[in-house]
Design a protein around this motif. Structure first.
Motif, PDB file in Angstrom:
ATOM      1  N   SER A  86      -5.600   2.706   1.889  1.00  0.00           N
ATOM      2  CA  SER A  86      -6.848   2.091   2.356  1.00  0.00           C
ATOM      3  C   SER A  86      -7.184   0.785   1.639  1.00  0.00           C
ATOM      4  O   SER A  86      -8.149   0.121   1.991  1.00  0.00           O
ATOM      5  CB  SER A  86      -8.008   3.077   2.158  1.00  0.00           C
ATOM      6  OG  SER A  86      -8.138   3.402   0.776  1.00  0.00           O
ATOM      7  N   ALA A  87      -6.384   0.398   0.633  1.00  0.00           N
ATOM      8  CA  ALA A  87      -6.668  -0.827  -0.125  1.00  0.00           C
ATOM      9  C   ALA A  87      -6.572  -2.042   0.784  1.00  0.00           C
ATOM     10  O   ALA A  87      -5.700  -2.118   1.649  1.00  0.00           O
ATOM     11  CB  ALA A  87      -5.695  -0.966  -1.292  1.00  0.00           C
ATOM     12  N   HIS A  88      -7.476  -3.007   0.572  1.00  0.00           N
ATOM     13  CA  HIS A  88      -7.405  -4.223   1.397  1.00  0.00           C
ATOM     14  C   HIS A  88      -6.243  -5.101   0.953  1.00  0.00           C
ATOM     15  O   HIS A  88      -5.809  -5.065  -0.190  1.00  0.00           O
ATOM     16  CB  HIS A  88      -8.738  -4.982   1.379  1.00  0.00           C
ATOM     17  CG  HIS A  88      -9.075  -5.616   0.068  1.00  0.00           C
ATOM     18  ND1 HIS A  88      -8.529  -6.796  -0.345  1.00  0.00           N
ATOM     19  CD2 HIS A  88      -9.915  -5.223  -0.919  1.00  0.00           C
ATOM     20  CE1 HIS A  88      -9.015  -7.120  -1.530  1.00  0.00           C
ATOM     21  NE2 HIS A  88      -9.850  -6.171  -1.910  1.00  0.00           N
ATOM     22  N   LEU A  89      -5.719  -5.850   1.904  1.00  0.00           N
ATOM     23  CA  LEU A  89      -4.625  -6.778   1.612  1.00  0.00           C
ATOM     24  C   LEU A  89      -5.168  -7.957   0.820  1.00  0.00           C
ATOM     25  O   LEU A  89      -6.330  -8.306   0.932  1.00  0.00           O
ATOM     26  CB  LEU A  89      -3.984  -7.265   2.910  1.00  0.00           C
ATOM     27  CG  LEU A  89      -3.328  -6.197   3.788  1.00  0.00           C
ATOM     28  CD1 LEU A  89      -2.775  -6.829   5.059  1.00  0.00           C
ATOM     29  CD2 LEU A  89      -2.234  -5.470   3.030  1.00  0.00           C
TER      30      LEU A  89
ATOM     31  N   ASN B  59      -9.503  -1.132  -7.867  1.00  0.00           N
ATOM     32  CA  ASN B  59      -9.983  -0.539  -6.623  1.00  0.00           C
ATOM     33  C   ASN B  59     -11.079   0.510  -6.884  1.00  0.00           C
ATOM     34  O   ASN B  59     -11.062   1.594  -6.325  1.00  0.00           O
ATOM     35  CB  ASN B  59      -8.796   0.070  -5.856  1.00  0.00           C
ATOM     36  CG  ASN B  59      -9.082   0.223  -4.382  1.00  0.00           C
ATOM     37  OD1 ASN B  59      -9.686  -0.649  -3.772  1.00  0.00           O
ATOM     38  ND2 ASN B  59      -8.637   1.327  -3.801  1.00  0.00           N
TER      39      ASN B  59
ATOM     40  N   HIS C 105      -6.160  -8.633  -5.872  1.00  0.00           N
ATOM     41  CA  HIS C 105      -7.032  -7.656  -6.532  1.00  0.00           C
ATOM     42  C   HIS C 105      -7.071  -7.992  -8.020  1.00  0.00           C
ATOM     43  O   HIS C 105      -6.031  -8.222  -8.635  1.00  0.00           O
ATOM     44  CB  HIS C 105      -6.492  -6.231  -6.390  1.00  0.00           C
ATOM     45  CG  HIS C 105      -6.622  -5.670  -5.025  1.00  0.00           C
ATOM     46  ND1 HIS C 105      -7.596  -4.766  -4.685  1.00  0.00           N
ATOM     47  CD2 HIS C 105      -5.890  -5.887  -3.896  1.00  0.00           C
ATOM     48  CE1 HIS C 105      -7.458  -4.428  -3.410  1.00  0.00           C
ATOM     49  NE2 HIS C 105      -6.424  -5.104  -2.910  1.00  0.00           N
TER      50      HIS C 105
ATOM     51  N   ARG D 278       0.845  -1.186   0.000  1.00  0.00           N
ATOM     52  CA  ARG D 278       0.000   0.000   0.000  1.00  0.00           C
ATOM     53  C   ARG D 278       0.886   1.243   0.000  1.00  0.00           C
ATOM     54  O   ARG D 278       1.942   1.269   0.630  1.00  0.00           O
ATOM     55  CB  ARG D 278      -0.921   0.001   1.224  1.00  0.00           C
ATOM     56  CG  ARG D 278      -1.980  -1.078   1.114  1.00  0.00           C
ATOM     57  CD  ARG D 278      -2.942  -1.034   2.264  1.00  0.00           C
ATOM     58  NE  ARG D 278      -2.324  -1.706   3.417  1.00  0.00           N
ATOM     59  CZ  ARG D 278      -3.013  -2.214   4.426  1.00  0.00           C
ATOM     60  NH1 ARG D 278      -4.315  -2.123   4.466  1.00  0.00           N
ATOM     61  NH2 ARG D 278      -2.388  -2.799   5.412  1.00  0.00           N
TER      62      ARG D 278
END
Length: 93
Positions: free
Chosen positions: A67-70, A48, A73, A25
């Motif tokens: 803020s991106a989730h782990l 995203n 993607h 991130r």
């Protein structure tokens, strides 16, 4: 006589290369979009919930928000007249 061969129109395919495929991130990754080796400008790379356009060299540079989730993607690469391509990146921390 007829050879029985029919011509079938097939949508051209996009090729997308992602580097790096594992990214933290706050850091960036690049997506290079091409068609038979030629850069594709103006393609949209979806990541995203946002769309990023490729430049004249077929490259989109994307910064991963903090803020991106782990985890994994899916990237969706679109350009009018082409089939949609999909690639993946892994947000590692």
């Amino acid at each position: 006589g007829s050879t029985g061969v029919r011509s079938v129109e097939i949508d051209p395919g996009l090729t997308a290369a992602v580097k790096p495929t594992r990214v933290s991130r706050g850091h960036s990754f690049k997506v290079r979009v091409s068609d038979a080796g030629d850069p594709v400008s103006g393609a949209t790379v979806g990541f995203n919930s946002h769309g990023y356009r490729t430049n004249a060299h077929g490259i989109a540079t994307i910064r991963v928000p903090r803020s991106a989730h782990l985890g994994l993607h899916k990237l969706r690469i679109r350009k009018s007249g082409y089939d949609v391509a999909a690639r993946f990146i892994h947000v590692i921390h």
